[in-house]
Design an enzyme around this catalytic site. Structure first.
Site, PDB file in Angstrom:
ATOM      1  N   CYS A   1       0.826  -1.208   0.000  1.00 26.78           N
ATOM      2  CA  CYS A   1       0.000   0.000   0.000  1.00 26.78           C
ATOM      3  C   CYS A   1       0.860   1.258   0.000  1.00 26.78           C
ATOM      4  O   CYS A   1       0.359   2.360  -0.158  1.00 26.78           O
ATOM      5  CB  CYS A   1      -0.895   0.031   1.231  1.00 26.78           C
ATOM      6  SG  CYS A   1      -2.241  -1.137   1.113  1.00 26.78           S
ATOM      7  N   ILE A   2       2.136   1.096   0.274  1.00 28.57           N
ATOM      8  CA  ILE A   2       3.012   2.274   0.397  1.00 28.57           C
ATOM      9  C   ILE A   2       3.952   2.356  -0.793  1.00 28.57           C
ATOM     10  O   ILE A   2       4.656   1.404  -1.094  1.00 28.57           O
ATOM     11  CB  ILE A   2       3.858   2.207   1.698  1.00 28.57           C
ATOM     12  CG1 ILE A   2       2.963   1.954   2.899  1.00 28.57           C
ATOM     13  CG2 ILE A   2       4.672   3.477   1.866  1.00 28.57           C
ATOM     14  CD1 ILE A   2       1.984   3.054   3.211  1.00 28.57           C
TER      15      ILE A   2
END
Lengths: 105, 155
Positions: free
Chosen positions: A104-105
């Site tokens: 997600c990063i």
């Protein structure tokens, strides 16, 4: 999984066009994936990112995050987005013939 | 509206660690997918771009039932700092950057960062109080203008 013809070779891809088997990858395949994703030709800087993504994945089993890409690939984040406007990590993974990064990063 | 999200404008209105991170993750995640992104910092959310405060954002340990901590324990001096420290360590393991670095990453990704005029006036702040990437102060109306054609997410 489906099979497509890229740069004269038959390769297996997922529904989004990421190679299923990194070993089926070649530089001409990378060039063709780049063109169909809006990058007309891969410059030396593109290759630096693509090769970094690919090497990291093959060595560690997972693709680097955008943060480590910016810190360790030698290409800063600002330039990453200029090189790959449609998402650096995702597109460099696609061009480098490795699975789509799941972080997600 | 198209089936594909092409643009998002995210409002960050809270000043706790757990109030700021979700909006930053959404904004960064949008840019990673090639989605255009704006971030509008309002009220205590301004702390995320405030040079004097962005390194000191903490987890709220009082009135935060999600922590499953006894109310009295949440108020013990140093508890907030301790929980924040532990969380920061876990986040680092997942390659989630600290707030100042994360905001800079998002700015470098080409997202627009804006401060809310009403809040800036209320807290008597000026552009110099903010990091260089987020010194444009805009009104709510201007925010809607920038958000035009995309989705708005309030956090």
């Amino acid at each position: 999984m489906s099979t497509v013809m890229l740069a004269g070779s038959t390769v297996d891809v997922d529904p989004e066009g990421f190679l299923e088997h990194p070993e089926q990858w070649s530089e001409p395949i990378a060039e063709e994936i780049a063109r169909t994703n809006g990058i007309q030709s891969l410059t030396e800087r593109h290759w630096q990112v693509v090769n970094f993504m690919r090497t990291t994945y093959l060595e560690s089993g997972s693709a680097p995050s955008i943060r480590s890409l910016g810190k360790t690939s030698g290409v800063p984040i600002k330039e990453l987005y200029e090189l790959f406007p449609k998402g650096p990590a995702k597109l460099a993974a696609k061009i480098g013939g490795i699975p789509k990064p799941r972080g997600c990063i | 509206m198209s089936d594909v999200i092409e643009k998002v404008s995210i409002i960050i209105s809270k000043g706790s660690l757990e109030g700021i991170y979700p909006g930053l993750i959404m904004a960064n995640g949008a840019r990673m997918e090639g989605i255009e992104a704006n971030v509008f910092f309002t009220f205590f959310g301004l702390d995320a771009i405030n040079k004097a405060k962005h390194e000191h954002v903490k987890v709220a340990t009082v009135g935060n039932p999600g922590l499953h901590l006894a109310t009295w324990a949440g108020g013990v001096p140093g508890m907030s700092a301790l929980v924040t420290h532990q969380l920061a360590r876990e986040m680092e393991k997942l390659d989630i950057p600290p707030i100042p670095e994360f905001v800079e990453m998002i700015a470098d990704s080409g997202a627009g960062l804006y401060a809310c005029k009403a809040s800036v006036d209320l807290f008597k702040l000026s552009p110099e109080d903010f990091i260089p990437q987020a010194q444009e102060i805009i009104t709510v109306g201007e925010f809607y203008g920038k958000a035009a054609g995309g989705q708005i997410i309030f956090t």
